[in-house]
Design a protein around this motif. Sequence first.
Motif, PDB file in Angstrom:
ATOM      1  N   UNK A  53      44.284  39.208  41.900  1.00 45.70           N
ATOM      2  CA  UNK A  53      44.545  39.973  40.681  1.00 45.70           C
ATOM      3  C   UNK A  53      43.350  39.931  39.740  1.00 45.70           C
ATOM      4  N   UNK A  54      42.731  38.765  39.582  1.00 46.44           N
ATOM      5  CA  UNK A  54      41.593  38.673  38.668  1.00 46.44           C
ATOM      6  C   UNK A  54      40.399  39.456  39.219  1.00 46.44           C
ATOM      7  N   UNK A  55      40.237  39.512  40.532  1.00 51.09           N
ATOM      8  CA  UNK A  55      39.177  40.334  41.120  1.00 51.09           C
ATOM      9  C   UNK A  55      39.405  41.795  40.744  1.00 51.09           C
ATOM     10  N   UNK A  56      40.614  42.259  40.890  1.00 52.20           N
ATOM     11  CA  UNK A  56      40.959  43.630  40.521  1.00 52.20           C
ATOM     12  C   UNK A  56      40.715  43.867  39.034  1.00 52.20           C
ATOM     13  N   UNK A  57      41.170  42.937  38.216  1.00 51.70           N
ATOM     14  CA  UNK A  57      41.013  43.027  36.761  1.00 51.70           C
ATOM     15  C   UNK A  57      39.530  43.131  36.380  1.00 51.70           C
ATOM     16  N   UNK A  58      38.694  42.336  37.035  1.00 48.77           N
ATOM     17  CA  UNK A  58      37.261  42.348  36.733  1.00 48.77           C
ATOM     18  C   UNK A  58      36.583  43.633  37.218  1.00 48.77           C
TER      19      UNK A  58
END
Length: 120
Positions: A51-56
């Motif tokens: 999720x954080x990869x997507x968010x970034x």
Amino acid sequence: MFTMTDFLEQVGSLSPYGEQAAALWQAWACELAELDRREGLPSQTAEAFFEVICWKIRQTEVEHGPKAAQAALELSLCSRCIFPWDLPDAGELLARGFKVDAVYRMAAAGQLAGERSWPA
């Protein structure tokens, strides 16, 4: 729980290779969760890392445009997955013409300004 479908809905359209890149980022998220566990850091799940990869990548698009976000997404296709928090800076550099290997070396040397953070 954050899924491949969520990832593809949010950033998959940035690249014609979105599904392939997403699968590689998902594998990297699993590795990051395992690294944290082995290092004794506060545990995050692989889904949280994904999720954080997507968010970034989305942050990269907002701050630096779609070309930079596409470059950040496609880093995984070059076997150059970096820490998620470095993706916005990496995407910007790639969009400005830096080579993947140069950006990867900068990330590995801690020269990108990413800060470990998580979506709210």
